[in-house]
Each structure stands twice: as structure tokens, then as C-alpha cells.
Design an enzyme around this catalytic site. Structure first.
Site, PDB file in Angstrom:
ATOM      1  N   ASP A  10       1.894  -1.062  11.813  1.00 39.66           N
ATOM      2  CA  ASP A  10       0.578  -1.539  11.371  1.00 39.66           C
ATOM      3  C   ASP A  10       0.308  -2.989  11.781  1.00 39.66           C
ATOM      4  OD1 ASP A  10       0.044   0.921  10.230  1.00 39.66           O
ATOM      5  OD2 ASP A  10       0.852   0.338   8.279  1.00 39.66           O
ATOM      6  N   ARG A  30      -7.629  -3.231   9.463  1.00 32.83           N
ATOM      7  CA  ARG A  30      -6.737  -4.184  10.163  1.00 32.83           C
ATOM      8  C   ARG A  30      -7.399  -4.768  11.412  1.00 32.83           C
ATOM      9  NH1 ARG A  30      -2.490  -3.741   6.804  1.00 32.83           N
ATOM     10  NH2 ARG A  30      -1.950  -1.633   6.177  1.00 32.83           N
ATOM     11  N   LYS A  86       0.839  -1.210   0.000  1.00 31.94           N
ATOM     12  CA  LYS A  86       0.000   0.000   0.000  1.00 31.94           C
ATOM     13  C   LYS A  86       0.870   1.255   0.000  1.00 31.94           C
ATOM     14  CE  LYS A  86      -3.079   0.466   3.416  1.00 31.94           C
ATOM     15  NZ  LYS A  86      -2.963   1.713   4.204  1.00 31.94           N
ATOM     16  N   SER A  87       1.881   1.282   0.839  1.00 29.63           N
ATOM     17  CA  SER A  87       2.739   2.471   0.915  1.00 29.63           C
ATOM     18  C   SER A  87       3.440   2.736  -0.421  1.00 29.63           C
ATOM     19  CB  SER A  87       3.798   2.274   2.002  1.00 29.63           C
ATOM     20  OG  SER A  87       3.198   2.178   3.266  1.00 29.63           O
TER      21      SER A  87
HETATM   22  C1  S3P Z   1       2.523   4.761   6.190  1.00 29.36           C
HETATM   23  C2  S3P Z   1       3.078   5.120   7.391  1.00 29.36           C
HETATM   24  C3  S3P Z   1       2.548   4.696   8.688  1.00 29.36           C
HETATM   25  C4  S3P Z   1       1.540   3.566   8.570  1.00 29.36           C
HETATM   26  C5  S3P Z   1       0.610   3.743   7.416  1.00 29.36           C
HETATM   27  C6  S3P Z   1       1.366   3.863   6.112  1.00 29.36           C
HETATM   28  C7  S3P Z   1       3.134   5.275   4.948  1.00 29.36           C
HETATM   29  O1  S3P Z   1       1.935   5.811   9.303  1.00 29.36           O
HETATM   30  O2  S3P Z   1       0.802   3.412   9.758  1.00 29.36           O
HETATM   31  O3  S3P Z   1      -0.282   2.635   7.320  1.00 29.36           O
HETATM   32  O4  S3P Z   1       2.826   4.740   3.869  1.00 29.36           O
HETATM   33  O5  S3P Z   1       3.941   6.207   5.030  1.00 29.36           O
HETATM   34  P1  S3P Z   1       2.828   6.844  10.168  1.00 29.36           P
HETATM   35  O6  S3P Z   1       4.018   7.125   9.368  1.00 29.36           O
HETATM   36  O7  S3P Z   1       2.022   8.061  10.403  1.00 29.36           O
HETATM   37  O8  S3P Z   1       3.139   6.087  11.429  1.00 29.36           O
END
Ligand code: S3P
Length: 443
Positions: free
Chosen positions: A326, A400, A28-29
Site C-alpha cells: 500500500d 492513497r 485498518k487491517s
Molecule cells: C490488506 C491486504 C492488502 C492491502 C490492503 C489490506 C489486508 O491487499 O493492499 O490494503 O488487510 O489484508 P492484498 O492482500 O490483496 O494485497
């Protein structure tokens, strides 16, 4: 897309051994970032393995609204014609990022140094989440920002016409804050610097380098110092998105807690800024094997095989939290089946995710017969030899939480029901058929 769709209850029942391959969806990221950087490059970026979950589809639509051409040409195959750094046009309507914190926060960063105005909104979950952590640093670039009281969505940003570069120390470990600042820094002259005390996922840095930006990371006593030179011409790329280790965690967990199981996840990301769950599972005595280590799309990947076996409770140190942020909901389900307590430290950020995940997990686990202690920034799950199950759990628009409790139901004595499985489509649209193919009794 914000839609108050009717809730979709779902139930998982105790299951025989799970077997087979679990080709989980794209990360996803990485998917969000491929679309955003593709939109900021000049020319045609091709993406394969894109996660076609609602969160990422909302980002694709947003990139179109800012003027990029974004087209789906096959399953997971997308083509983006970018407009170049500083080339975003003003969207005609409101940018609705649905459930996605990553989407809204990164896109706010990407437009904050271009002199256009955009208004961002999202669903009920996203509208409760803090945006001040993003709008504070974006204001330093010279952007003008209005939020609802408390720094909540809707947020309206007029990007800086004459942006200045920024040196910013992130107040909490957050890749989203880091990424928003770096994306804003793209259209500021000179060097934008982000300093993070704890390393967080580094997909933005890796991908910016892949697209041709000058970016470097130094490890110093005050943490990681990331320096980006503004106004690069980003060169379009071919991006192969690796499979998401956070999505892999669900079939992996199911295989660990359902006796007799063996499951393989092919081509899953092994990025060291994302591997905290797998480090923890190894400490718990989990039977994990990584094969065929290789690189895809600038990220290390491998094939992961997991076999059921006995697990022991462990203490997860606070400095590991960012690398598995996550994965705490699903770790707390696995911990329910371990011998002894599992203590998770330094997890206050869980309270501002799609839901308050400490509260959601504690309430749901207790309802299913598992003892949980919590403080503001820690959670302890007391493992047991058998988990009673039998309760219905509220998922609070959190994918989740929904998937975690369905996995719990596959190994508990009585079925576990979630009140709404709809949000699973934000990150793992094929969760149900994939788990059913492995042998899971859920639906
Ligand atoms: C993500 C960063 C995380 C994570 C999110 C995806 C990202 O959040 O919880 O699901 O893609 O940069 P934070 O960076 O705010 O902890």
C-alpha cells in the site's frame, strides 16, 4: 457505504518545516479483523484504537447484519458481542462494503461455510476489482457463488451446509486471499491449509491465535504453510489496535521532503510483514529513529521519529513488494525528491487496488513535472532537485492517491490539487487537521 458523494477538491501548497507529533489512526487491517473475529467469538470483545474510517464502519455494519451486536462506546472504543463460529444469521439486506476490498473479501470468507445466503456490493471502485481470487477458493469449501461476469461484484454466496476443509496455494501474494480462506476454514471440520510463496501481512494469523484458535505457520522451501484447525470456540478478547504504518507513511513522507522538518509518530506498528517502506527509506538514506519498542494488541509497536535530509534513489526488490504493497504511491512521491531513479519491481498487484495505482501515479507525477517509466509490473520514478507541481490530479476514488499528491504539493514549487479528497475518509478521516497541525498548508 456506497455513496456517489460530490467530489471534494483539495489543494496543497509549498510549506515551511513540519513539526510535532502525528498520532495517526488505528491500523485498518487490524481494525477489520478485530470486528470480524469479535463477531465470531462467543461473548464480549472490547476494542480500543479502532480506525473509525468509512471502510471499517462498513465492516461494523456488516457484522451487525450477520447478527453480532456492535456498539461504539467511546472514541475508537467498541464492544462486540459475537455469535460464535458458525453462528452468523442471514442478513435481511444487501451487504454494502463501500470502498473496502479487505472488508468484502474477509467477510465473504467468514460467511462462506455457514448455510446462509448473502449478497455483497460496493462502490464504483470496488465494483471494478477482482473477486474471483476469493470466490474460487471459497467454492472449494462447498459454497455456491454467483458473480457478475469477470468475477465482479455484486456477488451472492450461499455458504456450504457441509463444508470440507481446503488446502490452498494462493496464486498471488495476497493477505486478503489468505485471510478469506482461513476465516472460511474456521467453520470447516479438520485442518484448512494456506500456502503462500511470499509472506504477506499476518494479522489474521496473529489475531486468530489470540482468540484461541489452533493455528501454526511453518516456513518451508515452498513458502509459508499456515494450518488452522476448524471449529474452535473463539474466546473474546481485549484488542488494542496499533497505529497504522500505512497511514503513518504520509506524515513521514511529508517530513522527509519538506526541508527542516521533524515529526514523531507514536505507537506505530512495526510488524515485519508491513515494514517494507521503512526498510526502503533506510536504504534511501532517510533519517528514521525507532524508540520504545514494545508490544500492543499482539503486534510490535514503537515511536518513529523522522527528520528531513537528502535521499538517494534505490531499487526495491520484487520480494519486498508484499510488505509495502500500500506504500508504493507515497514512495513514488518521496522518490520524486531523491537523487537518481527509484525502481519498484514486482508491483503488478497495484493495478487492481482501489485504482490502477501505477497508472494513477504515473499520470499525476508526469503532470507535475516528474518523469516516470512503467511496465505491467514495475515503475521507475526519476528524482529531481525541484518538483515543478502545478497540476490537478485525478484520484479515481483512491484514498492513497489523494493523500500522496497532497503530500507532493507540500514540497513542490507550485500547488498541487486533487480532484477529490473525499475518499481519504475511508482510512484516515483526520488527515487534513493532522497535517495542518504539523504546519502543512493544505485545504
Ligand atoms: C490488506 C491486504 C492488502 C492491502 C490492503 C489490506 C489486508 O491487499 O493492499 O490494503 O488487510 O489484508 P492484498 O492482500 O490483496 O494485497
Amino acid at each position: 457505504m456506497s455513496h456517489a458523494a460530490a467530489p471534494v477538491p483539495m489543494t496543497a501548497r509549498r510549506t515551511g518545516p513540519l513539526h510535532g507529533e502525528a498520532p495517526v489512526p488505528g491500523d485498518k487491517s487490524v481494525s477489520h479483523r478485530a470486528l470480524i473475529l469479535g463477531a465470531l467469538a462467543v461473548g464480549e470483545t472490547r476494542i480500543t484504537g479502532l480506525l473509525e474510517g468509512q471502510d471499517v464502519l462498513d465492516t461494523a455494519r456488516a457484522m451487525q447484519a450477520f447478527g453480532a451486536e456492535v456498539e461504539r462506546v467511546g472514541t475508537g472504543e467498541w464492544v462486540v458481542h459475537g455469535v460464535g463460529v458458525g453462528g452468523f444469521g442471514e442478513p435481511a439486506g444487501v451487504i454494502d462494503c463501500g470502498n473496502s476490498g479487505t472488508g468484502v473479501r474477509l467477510i465473504m470468507g467468514a460467511m462462506a461455510t455457514t448455510p446462509i445466503t448473502a449478497t455483497f456490493t460496493g462502490d464504483a471502485s470496488l465494483s471494478r476489482r477482482p473477486m474471483g481470487r476469493i470466490t474460487d477458493p471459497l467454492a472449494l469449501f462447498g459454497a455456491t457463488i454467483a458473480t457478475r461476469q469477470g468475477g465482479l461484484l455484486p456477488v451472492t454466496i450461499t455458504g456450504a451446509a457441509d463444508p470440507v476443509p481446503v488446502r490452498y496455494r494462493t496464486p498471488v501474494a495476497s493477505a486478503q486471499i489468505k485471510s478469506a480462506v482461513l476465516l472460511a476454514g474456521l467453520n470447516a471440520p479438520g485442518e484448512t491449509v494456506v500456502i503462500e510463496a511470499e509472506p504477506t501481512r499476518d494479522h489474521t494469523e496473529r489475531m486468530l491465535a489470540g482468540f484461541g484458535a489452533a493455528i501454526r505457520t511453518e516456513v518451508t522451501p515452498e513458502g509459508r504453510v499456515i494450518t488452522l484447525t476448524g471449529r474452535p470456540e473463539l474466546r473474546p478478547q481485549v484488542v488494542a489496535v496499533p497505529r497504522d504504518p500505512s497511514s503513518a507513511a504520509f506524515p513521514v513522507a511529508a517530513a522527509l521532503i519538506v526541508p527542516g522538518s521533524q515529526v514523531t509518530v507514536p505507537g506505530v506498528s512495526r510488524n515485519p510483514t508491513r515494514d517494507g517502506l521503512y526498510v526502503t527509506l533506510a536504504e534511501m538514506g532517510a533519517n528514521l529513529t525507532w524508540d520504545n519498542d514494545r508490544e500492543e494488541g499482539g503486534e510490535p509497536v514503537a515511536d518513529l521519529t523522522v527528520r528531513h535530509g537528502s535521499l538517494r534513489g534505490v531499487t526495491v526488490p520484487a520480494d519486498r513488494a508484499a510488505s509495502m504493497i500500500d506504500e508504493f504511491p507515497i514512495l513514488s512521491v518521496i522518490a520524486a525528491f531523491a537523487d537518481g531513479p527509484t525502481v519498484m519491481n514486482g508491483v503488478a498487484e497495484l493495478r487492481v487496488k482501489e485504482s490502477d495505482r501505477i497508472d494513477a501515479m504515473a499520470v499525476g507525477l508526469r503532470a507535475n513535472g516528474v518523469a516516470v517509466d512503467e511496465t505491467r509490473d514495475s515503475m521507475t520514478v526519476h528524482g529531481r532537485t525541484a518538483v515543478p507541481g502545478g497540476a490537478t490530479v485525478q484520484t479515481h476514488l483512491d484514498h492513497r492517491i489523494a493523500m500522496s499528491f497532497l503530500v507532493l504539493g507540500l514540497a513542490s514549487d507550485a500547488p498541487v490539487t486533487v480532484d477529490d479528497a473525499g475518499p481519504i475518509a475511508t482510512s484516515f478521516p483526520d488527515f487534513l487537521p493532522l497535517m495542518q497541525r504539523l504546519g502543512g498548508d493544505l485545504g
